[in-house]
Design a protein around this motif. Structure first.
Motif, PDB file in Angstrom:
ATOM      1  N   GLU A 106     105.112   3.592  -9.398  1.00 55.07           N
ATOM      2  CA  GLU A 106     106.045   4.590  -9.494  1.00 55.07           C
ATOM      3  C   GLU A 106     107.254   4.222  -8.669  1.00 55.07           C
ATOM      4  O   GLU A 106     107.160   3.560  -7.706  1.00 55.07           O
ATOM      5  N   MET A 114     108.374  10.171 -16.521  1.00 57.44           N
ATOM      6  CA  MET A 114     108.604  11.082 -15.524  1.00 57.44           C
ATOM      7  C   MET A 114     109.801  11.493 -15.080  1.00 57.44           C
ATOM      8  O   MET A 114     110.812  10.781 -15.479  1.00 57.44           O
ATOM      9  N   TYR A 117     112.287  13.272 -12.274  1.00 60.24           N
ATOM     10  CA  TYR A 117     112.536  13.345 -10.837  1.00 60.24           C
ATOM     11  C   TYR A 117     113.574  14.291 -10.580  1.00 60.24           C
ATOM     12  O   TYR A 117     114.612  14.306 -11.069  1.00 60.24           O
ATOM     13  N   LYS A 140     108.664  15.183  -8.576  1.00 57.09           N
ATOM     14  CA  LYS A 140     108.367  14.338  -9.713  1.00 57.09           C
ATOM     15  C   LYS A 140     107.501  15.194 -10.519  1.00 57.09           C
ATOM     16  O   LYS A 140     106.435  16.008 -10.415  1.00 57.09           O
ATOM     17  N   THR A 195     105.050  14.293 -14.303  1.00 58.02           N
ATOM     18  CA  THR A 195     104.676  13.391 -15.206  1.00 58.02           C
ATOM     19  C   THR A 195     104.716  13.972 -16.566  1.00 58.02           C
ATOM     20  O   THR A 195     104.030  14.967 -16.769  1.00 58.02           O
TER      21      THR A 195
END
Length: 361
Positions: free
Chosen positions: A30, A62, A64, A74, A76
Motif C-alpha cells: 500500500e 483504495m 485516502y 484509508k 479499501t
C-alpha cells in the motif's frame, strides 16, 4: 445427487476464488504518504480545514483522506465491498437523509460541515433537510411555498449559501410552459421562506455570483433581438437599490465569492495545465485586478488531476505533478500571496493514484 454435488463443488470453488483474490489484493504493498511543508504554517485554520482525497485505481482500489498535518485515513474497496455496497452510501449520514438526496434531481450544498438539500413535496409544499456531520444531527423542515409560486413536474432546488440564519436557494423550473429561475431565502429560525427580489431579472436567466449580508451580486443572460447571440449584465443589489457592474459583463466567471464585507468580488476565470487565473473586483472603486499563478515549475504535470477551489475567501489548489508528489497551495486572492504550500509524497510513486478533490470542512 449429482446436481447437488455439482452445486456444492461450484460453491466451494467460488468461495475459494474470492478468498484467493482477497489474499492477493491484501498482500500487495500500500502507498505510504509523507507530508512536506514548503511554506507557511500547517496549523493555521485555512489549512487545517482541508484534506486531500486521493484515489488508488490499481488492483487494490483504495480511497485516502489526507490532512496536511499528516493524518491518513484509508478505505479499501474490494470485490466483496462492491457486491454489497449500499447505493445510498453517499455520505456518513442517516439512511433517511441518504434516500432524500439520492435522486439525480436533488443537489446538495456542504458548508461548514453541514449538508443541505431540498425537494418538492405533495400539495406544493417544500421540504428542507440538513445534516450536521460534526454533531451527527439531522434537521427536517416542511414549509408552504411563497405566495404566487407554484411548481409542477421537474423542479431543481439548489441550496446556494447559508448566511447567518438564512439559507439562500436557487431554483430552476424545468416546466416547458414556465421555464425560469427563482431565488429564495429560507429563514431557518422562523421556518419561513420568501422570494428574493432581484431587479432586472424579469424573463431572463440569472446566475448569483456572491452573497454577503443583504448584498447580492448576480448576472442576467438574455437573447439579443435579431441576432444569434446573448447579452450578459452584472448587478449588485442590497434589497433597496441596484447598481450595474459593467466591467464584469464580458468575463466568464465560474467560481466566485463576495468577500471583505461585500466590498470585493473574487472569481476564478480560467484554469489549465500550467496556470490558473482569477479577478478581484472592488465594487466601491470599480477597480478590476487580474491575478494568476504559474505552475511551470512542475514539468510534466498531469492536468487531469488538477484541482482549483475558491471557498471562505481563499483559493485552494491541488496538482498531481506526475512524480509521486501532490502539490497543495492555499492562496490569498487579494494579494496573490501563497500563504501555505505543501507536498503530499507517495513513497511508491504509483501511476494509478490520482487527486480526486480537495475537501473543505
Amino acid at each position: 445427487m449429482r446436481n447437488f454435488k455439482f452445486v456444492l463443488i461450484l460453491t466451494f470453488v467460488s468461495f475459494l476464488t474470492i478468498g484467493i483474490y482477497g489474499w492477493f489484493i491484501h498482500s500487495m504493498d500500500e502507498s505510504e504518504f509523507v507530508i512536506e511543508t514548503v511554506k507557511g504554517n500547517p496549523k493555521q485554520q485555512a489549512v487545517q480545514s482541508i484534506h486531500a482525497e486521493i484515489l488508488d485505481r490499481g488492483l487494490k482500489p483504495m480511497d485516502y483522506e489526507i490532512t496536511l498535518n499528516g493524518r491518513v485515513q484509508k478505505t479499501t474497496h474490494d470485490f466483496v465491498d462492491q457486491l454489497f455496497k449500499n447505493p445510498f452510501d453517499i455520505i456518513d449520514a442517516p439512511r433517511a437523509f441518504r434516500r432524500f438526496i439520492a435522486p439525480n434531481s436533488v443537489n446538495t450544498l456542504e458548508q461548514d460541515g453541514i449538508v443541505y438539500a431540498m425537494r418538492l413535496q405533495k400539495e406544493g409544499r417544500w421540504e428542507l433537510q440538513y445534516f450536521n456531520q460534526k454533531k451527527q444531527r439531522l434537521f427536517k423542515k416542511i414549509v408552504s411555498a411563497p405566495a404566487g409560486i407554484k411548481y409542477k413536474g421537474e423542479v431543481q432546488f439548489n441550496p446556494f449559501q447559508r448566511s447567518g440564519d438564512s439559507l439562500y436557494v436557487y431554483v430552476v423550473d424545468e416546466n416547458p410552459t414556465n421555464v425560469g429561475n427563482h431565488f429564495f431565502k429560507f429563514d431557518l429560525k422562523a421556518d419561513t421562506i420568501q422570494t428574493v427580489d432581484l431587479p432586472k431579472t424579469s424573463n431572463e436567466y440569472f446566475n448569483v455570483l456572491g452573497i454577503n449580508g443583504e448584498k447580492i451580486v448576480y448576472q442576467t443572460e438574455g437573447d439579443i433581438n435579431g441576432l444569434d447571440a446573448t447579452k450578459r449584465n452584472t448587478y449588485i443589489s442590497d434589497g433597496k437599490t441596484v447598481q450595474s457592474l459593467t466591467a464584469l459583463d464580458s468575463i466568464d466567471l465560474y467560481q466566485s465569492e463576495l468577500i471583505e464585507d461585500g466590498t470585493k468580488l473574487v472569481a476564478l476565470i480560467d484554469a489549465d495545465q500550467e496556470r490558473f487565473k482569477w479577478i478581484v473586483y472592488d465594487i466601491g472603486s470599480k477597480k478590476l485586478t487580474h491575478q494568476s499563478n504559474d505552475f511551470n515549475k512542475w514539468q510534466g504535470a498531469d492536468g487531469s488531476s488538477t484541482y482549483f477551489r475558491l471557498e471562505n475567501g481563499v483559493i485552494y489548489t491541488g496538482l498531481n505533478t506526475g512524480t509521486g508528489i501532490f502539490n497543495v497551495q492555499v492562496i490569498d486572492p487579494l494579494s496573490g500571496n501563497v500563504i501555505y504550500e505543501g507536498n503530499i509524497k507517495d513513497r511508491l510513486k504509483r501511476q494509478d493514484i490520482i487527486l480526486n478533490e480537495l475537501v473543505v470542512k
